[in-house]
Design an enzyme around this catalytic site. Structure first.
Site, PDB file in Angstrom:
ATOM      1  N   ASP A   1       0.849  -1.197   0.000  1.00  0.00           N
ATOM      2  CA  ASP A   1       0.000   0.000   0.000  1.00  0.00           C
ATOM      3  C   ASP A   1       0.877   1.236   0.000  1.00  0.00           C
ATOM      4  O   ASP A   1       2.021   1.195   0.469  1.00  0.00           O
ATOM      5  CB  ASP A   1      -0.905   0.035   1.233  1.00  0.00           C
ATOM      6  CG  ASP A   1      -0.185   0.645   2.431  1.00  0.00           C
ATOM      7  OD1 ASP A   1      -0.398   1.838   2.721  1.00  0.00           O
ATOM      8  OD2 ASP A   1       0.628  -0.060   3.073  1.00  0.00           O
TER       9      ASP A   1
ATOM     10  N   CYS B   1      -2.513   1.710 -22.673  1.00  0.00           N
ATOM     11  CA  CYS B   1      -3.036   1.797 -21.309  1.00  0.00           C
ATOM     12  C   CYS B   1      -4.563   1.792 -21.349  1.00  0.00           C
ATOM     13  O   CYS B   1      -5.180   2.441 -22.197  1.00  0.00           O
ATOM     14  CB  CYS B   1      -2.516   3.067 -20.637  1.00  0.00           C
ATOM     15  SG  CYS B   1      -3.235   3.400 -19.018  1.00  0.00           S
TER      16      CYS B   1
END
Length: 384
Positions: free
Chosen positions: A267, A305
Site C-alpha cells: 500500500d 493503457c
C-alpha cells in the site's frame, strides 16, 4: 475459522515469488496486490465505482485520522466503514501507530500506550493497543492492524531492542482485545535495521498465530539495499500459509523486490500524491507533466493503457495544460492513470509468477524502468 485466509496458488520455481488468493468477508482477490490508500475514508479524487473499474479489490483507511475525525462512533452509527464510504469490497485499516509516532515531540510513549496532541486542534488524545482495537472494531474493516511502534531511521540498537519488545507485548494485548469474528488481525514485524531483532520479532509474532503478518518500519529513509536485507530476514521466518504485507511501499521497482522476498500485499499514497504534483507513472518511468517537452505532445500518457484518460484519448499536452492551470480534472486524470498502472502492473507481475518467468520479468523491468527503454507493457489481458 479465521475471517481472513490465504490460498497459495503457485510459487515461482526459481525466485520463491508467490501468487495466491486472499479471502476476506467482503470478497476474495488475487495476490500480489497493491491497495490504494483512502486515508480519510476516500481515495483522493477517485470514486468507489472508479476504483472497481480499475480492478481494486481492497483499499486501506487510517485509524488515526478516522479516530480524530469524524470519530469511530459516528462511523459505527452509519453502519461501519463499508457503508459510510459506499465501498462493498475489502478494507484494511492501519492501527494509527505510524501516524502517532511521526508526531515527534507532540507524543509521549509509555507501556500503556501513546499520549499525543491532535494535529487538527491540539487536543490531548490517547491511543493504546486496546483503544486501537476498539476503534477498528467500530470501523468494521476486514483486516485490522496491531498497534505497534514504528522505529525511526536511524535508531541505536538499545532503542530498537526496547521498542521491538514493546511491540511484541502490544501485539499480544491486541490479540486478546480483538473479539470481532468477522475481522482478521495482522501482527507487524519490527526490529529497526538489526537482523537479530527482526528475526526475534518475526518468531514471537509467528508464535501468536495471527491470520496475517505485516513488515513495518521499512522505507523510512534507509538505503534500498538495507531495506531489502531487513525485509528478507523478516519474511524468511513468517508462516508460508499466511499473507505477508509490506507497509507503505508504492512504486513498481519496490514491488518486484518485495514480491521476490515473499510479499503479497502493498500500500502507499504515492500514486495519488504524485498525481496531485503532476506526475504520471508508466512502464517507461515517471513523466513530469509540467515539463515543456509535453506542450505539443498530442499522444496519450501511455499507448495501450486501459485507464480512463488514455482510453479516451486525453493527450499529454492537454493534461499538461490542466496541471499548469491547477485544474482538478487534470489531477483526477493523473490519479486514475497512476492507480490503473499499478493495478495492471500487479496483474502482469502475477502472471509472470504463474508462468515461472518472474525472474525474467523482474530483470527486464528493473534494467529498463529508469532509462525509458522498457519493452514490457500492457499485454492485452486487459489502483489518502
Amino acid at each position: 475459522m479465521s475471517a481472513i485466509t490465504y490460498e497459495l496458488v503457485h510459487k515461482d520455481e526459481r525466485s520463491g515469488a508467490r501468487a495466491g488468493i486472499l479471502h476476506t468477508p467482503h470478497g476474495s482477490f488475487p495476490t500480489p496486490i497493491f491497495m490504494p490508500v483512502g486515508t480519510q475514508a476516500t481515495v483522493k479524487g477517485v470514486s468507489p465505482d472508479e476504483l472497481k473499474n480499475l480492478g481494486a479489490g481492497i483499499i486501506l483507511s487510517n485509524t488515526y485520522h478516522l479516530f480524530l475525525r469524524p470519530g469511530a462512533e459516528l462511523v459505527k452509527e452509519a453502519g461501519g466503514l463499508h457503508k459510510f464510504m459506499h465501498w462493498d469490497r475489502a478494507i484494511l485499516t492501519d492501527s494509527g501507530g505510524f501516524q502517532v509516532f511521526s508526531l515527534g515531540e507532540l507524543r509521549k510513549i509509555t507501556e500503556d500506550g501513546v499520549t499525543f496532541r491532535s494535529h487538527i486542534d491540539g487536543s490531548r488524545k490517547f491511543l493504546s493497543p486496546e483503544v486501537s482495537m476498539d476503534v477498528q472494531m467500530e470501523l468494521g474493516s476486514d483486516i485490522v492492524m496491531a498497534f505497534d511502534e514504528c522505529i525511526p531511521y536511524p535508531a541505536d540498537y538499545e532503542y530498537a531492542k526496547d521498542s521491538t519488545a514493546r511491540t511484541a507485548r502490544w501485539a499480544e494485548r491486541c490479540r486478546l482485545r480483538m473479539t470481532a469474528e468477522h475481522q482478521g488481525l495482522f501482527g507487524i514485524v519490527q526490529g529497526g535495521m538489526h537482523k537479530d531483532l527482526r528475526r526475534k520479532s518475526a518468531e514471537e509474532l509467528s508464535a501468536m498465530d495471527f491470520p496475517g503478518y505485516a513488515v513495518g518500519g521499512l522505507s523510512v529513509g534507509e538505503p534500498p539495499e538495507l531495506m531489502y536485507e531487513m525485509l528478507e530476514c523478516s519474511t524468511s521466518l513468517l508462516p508460508e500459509d499466511k499473507p505477508r504485507y509490506l507497509m507503505g511501499v508504492g512504486t513498481p521497482d519496490y514491488f518486484v523486490e518485495g514480491v521476490m522476498r515473499g510479499i503479497d500485499m502493498f500500500d502507499c499514497v504515492y500514486p495519488t500524491r504524485v498525481a496531485r504534483n503532476g506526475m504520471a507513472m508508466t512502464w517507461q518511468g515517471r513523466l513530469v507533466m509540467k515539463n515543456a517537452q509535453f506542450a505539443h505532445d498530442h499522444s496519450v500518457m501511455e499507448e495501450g493503457c486501459g485507464c480512463y484518460a488514455c482510453r479516451n484519448g486525453y493527450t499529454r499536452a492537454y493534461i499538461r495544460h490542466l496541471v499548469r492551470c491547477n485544474e482538478i480534472f487534470g489531477l483526477r486524470l493523473l490519479s486514475l492513470h497512476n492507480l490503473w498502472f499499478l493495478q495492471a502492473f500487479m496483474r502482469e507481475l502475477r502472471q509472470s509468477i504463474l508462468e515461472d518467468r518472474f525472474q525474467e520479468f523482474r530483470s527486464e523491468f528493473l534494467m529498463n524502468y529508469h532509462t525509458g527503454k522498457s519493452s514490457s507493457g500492457y499485454s492485452g489481458r486487459e489502483t489518502e
